[in-house]
Motif scaffolding. Structure first.
Motif, PDB file in Angstrom:
ATOM      1  N   TYR A 125       2.093   9.896   1.136  1.00 22.28           N
ATOM      2  CA  TYR A 125       1.531   8.825   0.302  1.00 22.28           C
ATOM      3  C   TYR A 125       2.549   8.345  -0.737  1.00 22.28           C
ATOM      4  O   TYR A 125       2.563   7.165  -1.099  1.00 22.28           O
ATOM      5  CB  TYR A 125       0.235   9.297  -0.345  1.00 22.28           C
ATOM      6  N   LEU A 126       3.395   9.238  -1.181  1.00 19.71           N
ATOM      7  CA  LEU A 126       4.504   8.825  -2.034  1.00 19.71           C
ATOM      8  C   LEU A 126       5.445   7.904  -1.255  1.00 19.71           C
ATOM      9  O   LEU A 126       5.859   6.850  -1.760  1.00 19.71           O
ATOM     10  CB  LEU A 126       5.257  10.051  -2.547  1.00 19.71           C
ATOM     11  N   HIS A 127       5.752   8.278  -0.031  1.00 18.88           N
ATOM     12  CA  HIS A 127       6.685   7.476   0.767  1.00 18.88           C
ATOM     13  C   HIS A 127       6.078   6.133   1.172  1.00 18.88           C
ATOM     14  O   HIS A 127       6.797   5.149   1.353  1.00 18.88           O
ATOM     15  CB  HIS A 127       7.158   8.277   1.969  1.00 18.88           C
ATOM     16  N   ARG A 128       4.769   6.078   1.283  1.00 17.90           N
ATOM     17  CA  ARG A 128       4.133   4.787   1.545  1.00 17.90           C
ATOM     18  C   ARG A 128       4.359   3.827   0.389  1.00 17.90           C
ATOM     19  O   ARG A 128       4.612   2.628   0.603  1.00 17.90           O
ATOM     20  CB  ARG A 128       2.636   4.983   1.788  1.00 17.90           C
ATOM     21  N   VAL A 129       4.293   4.333  -0.838  1.00 16.40           N
ATOM     22  CA  VAL A 129       4.551   3.473  -1.996  1.00 16.40           C
ATOM     23  C   VAL A 129       6.021   3.051  -2.024  1.00 16.40           C
ATOM     24  O   VAL A 129       6.337   1.891  -2.319  1.00 16.40           O
ATOM     25  CB  VAL A 129       4.160   4.193  -3.301  1.00 16.40           C
TER      26      VAL A 129
END
Length: 468
Positions: free
Chosen positions: A85-89
Motif C-alpha cells: 500500500y505504501l508502494h501504491r502511493v
C-alpha cells in the motif's frame, strides 16, 4: 517613546533545518523526515494511506529520508505484504509527478547520488529516489522485541542517516510504533561508546501519534512499549513529542469536513484515486509531519511554538513516570486543540490546492512573506528594550501568481507573559509597543499573509522579540 531600527538576525543554530544560513527559498535545505508507518488495507486502517497521499503532494517541502513500514496498533507482527500500500502511493506519485513539478518550474531530476545528498526546498524528488527510501522496519512491537534478532533494513538505514556528514536533525514521524528507531539506538549502544551513543541519539527528534508500539487492547500498559524506554533512558538527549490530543482533533475535523475531501481530494489525480474513505477518523497521523512543515509558522526545534500540529509543553507523560513534550493534560490540551481548530481550514485548503496541481499541473501557490527584508522559514529575531516601539514592514511580501494579498499580525500568548500592543494588525506595515514591564522576556509575534486566489492560501513569518 522612540521607534528603533534593528539589525535583522536569523537564528543560526546549525542543528535546525529551518535555520539555514541563506533564507532565500531556492537555497533553503528541506528538513530531514523519516516516517514509521503501519500502513494497512483500507478495511483495516485507512488513515495511514490518507496521510501518505497528503505527505507526497508536499514532497517538495521535506527531504524524505526513509519511509519505514513497521508494527502498529492493529498489526503485531506487521504483515509484510501490507507494504504494497505504501508502494501504491509511490506509484501514484510517479504518475502525478510531471504535474507537481510544474509548481516549482522543475523540468528534470538530479542524478541519484545528488538526490541522496541534500535537497533544497521546492525540489520534487524522483519516484525512484522515494522507492529507494521505502524499507521494512521492526515487525514486532514492544521493548522485549528490541535486541539482536530485531535488526531490520529500517534500523540499518537510520544508523546510516545519522552517520552522514549533515548537521541537520532527523525528524521521525511515528504513525505506528517507533521501535525501529529504538532498535537502531540499541544497536549503537552495543557497539559504540557512551559519548558516541549520546551523539547518535541527539541527531533525532521524534513525534509519536499516541503510543502504538503495542496492540490496541493493551495500550494502557505503557511499560510494554519501547517508547517508554526512549523517554526514560534518553530524556536529556532525545526531543520526544507524545501527541495525545492533536491527532484526535485531526481525525474529528476531517470527519466533519469529509465532503471537502470527497470533492477536492478523492479521485483528484492518481494520488487522489488512492485516498480511501475513512473508518475511524481522517488522517490521524498527519500532525506528525505538519509539525515539521517549513511554512514559517513554527520552528520544530521548539515544540512550544504553535503551528499546524497544535501546541505542546514539556511535562509528565500519561505513563505518570516519564517526561516529554505533550498536550494530554489541561489546560495545554485545550490550547493545542484550539490551535488545531484555528489552522485546520488553512491546512485543508493548502492540501486541496496541491491536489489541483497533481491533477492539472496548474493552480494557486502560496504567497511569499518578507518582513523587514527577511524571507524564508527561519524566524526573524529582533532585540529591543522594554518600553520601546518596533516598526515591522511586510510590504515586501508578494504572491507568485500576482494575487492580491492580505495581512494579519498576532501574538502567541503562551510564550512570555507580557502582551504586545499591535498598532494595525491588518496592514502590511505596523508598529508593536513592548510593555515597560517586559524586561528579560522573549515574546513571539506572527505575520500571517494570505492571498485572494483559489483556496486563499497562507504563509507565515514568526518574529521573535528578545527584550534585553
Amino acid at each position: 517613546m522612540q521607534i528603533l531600527t534593528f539589525i535583522t538576525a536569523a537564528l543560526m543554530a546549525m542543528s535546525s533545518p529551518a535555520l539555514a544560513e541563506n533564507t532565500q527559498k531556492d537555497t533553503t535545505l528541506k528538513p530531514r523526515l523519516v516516517v514509521c508507518t503501519d500502513i494497512a488495507p483500507a478495511d483495516v486502517e485507512p488513515d495511514d494511506m490518507e496521510s501518505m497521499v497528503h505527505l507526497m503532494v508536499y514532497a517538495d517541502m521535506f527531504e524524505i529520508e526513509a519511509l519505514i513500514t513497521s508494527v502498529g496498533w492493529n498489526c503485531d507482527p506487521y504483515p509484510i505484504e501490507w507494504s504494497q500500500y505504501l508502494h501504491r502511493v509511490i506509484d501514484a506519485y510517479e504518475k502525478d509527478l510531471p504535474n507537481l513539478m510544474k509548481r516549482s518550474d522543475q523540468t528534470s531530476f538530479l542524478p541519484m547520488d545528488e538526490e541522496n545528498g541534500s535537497q533544497k526546498t521546492g525540489y520534487w524528488p524522483s519516484a525512484d529516489y522515494v522507492r529507494s527510501r521505502a524499507v521494512m522496519g521492526s515487525i514486532r512491537g514492544g521493548i522485549k522485541a528490541i535486541g539482536e534478532n530485531n535488526t531490520s533494513p529500517g534500523s540499518e538505514l537510520l544508523i546510516q542517516l545519522a552517520d552522514e556528514d549533515d548537521p541537520r536533525p532527523i525528524y521521525v514521524a511515528a504513525w505506528g510504533g517507533a521501535n525501529t528507531l529504538a532498535q537502531a539506538i540499541w544497536q549503537i549502544k552495543q557497539t559504540r561508546s557512551a559519548e558516541e551513543l549520546k551523539k547518535f541519539v541527539r541527531k533525532f527528534r521524534i513525534y509519536t501519534i499516541t503510543d502504538q508500539d503495542m496492540h490496541y487492547n493493551m495500550r494502557m500498559n505503557r511499560a510494554y512499549s519501547s517508547h517508554q524506554w526512549l523517554r526514560q533512558a534518553f530524556q536529556d538527549d532525545l526531543q520526544f513529542i507524545w501527541d495525545e490530543g492533536t491527532w484526535q482533533e485531526q481525525c474529528e475535523l476531517g470527519k466533519r469536513n469529509w465532503t471537502m475531501h470527497q470533492q477536492h481530494i478523492q479521485g483528484i489525480g492518481a494520488l487522489g484515486k488512492e485516498y480511501p474513505d475513512y473508518k475511524w477518523g481522517v488522517e490521524g497521523d498527519t500532525p506528525s509531519f505538519l509539525y515539521v512543515m517549513p511554512n514559517g509558522l513554527n520552528d520544530p526545534e521548539d515544540p512550544a511554538q504553535a503551528g499546524w500540529a497544535g501546541y505542546h509543553q514539556r511535562g509528565l507523560c500519561a505513563d505518570s513516570l516519564t517526561t516529554a513534550w505533550t498536550s494530554w493534560q489541561e489546560p495545554v490540551r485545550s490550547i493545542s486543540i484550539g490551535y488545531k481548530q484555528r489552522f485546520y481550514p488553512i491546512e485543508l485548503n493548502d492540501f486541496m490546492a496541491r491536489m489541483v496541481w497533481a491533477d492539472k499541473g496548474e493552480g494557486n501557490r502560496n504567497p511569499i512573506v518578507c518582513v523587514n527584508g527577511h524571507r524564508g522559514p527561519s524566524p526573524l529575531v529582533l532585540q529591543t528594550k522594554a518600553g520601546d516601539t518596533i516598526r515591522l514592514d511586510a510590504s515586501g511580501s508578494s504572491d507568485p501568481d500576482n494575487d492580491a494579498i492580505g495581512f494579519q499580525w498576532w501574538q502567541q500568548p503562551e510564550i512570555g507573559t507580557a502582551k504586545l500592543t499591535i498598532g494595525d494588525a491588518e496592514h502590511a506595515v505596523t508598529t508593536v509597543n513592548v510593555p515597560a514591564d517586559a524586561k528579560g522576556q522573549t515574546l513571539h509575534l506572527v505575520c500571517e499573509v494570505y492571498d485572494q486566489g483559489a483556496f486563499n492560501l497562507r504563509s507565515y513569518q514568526r518574529i521573535i522579540i528578545v527584550i534585553v
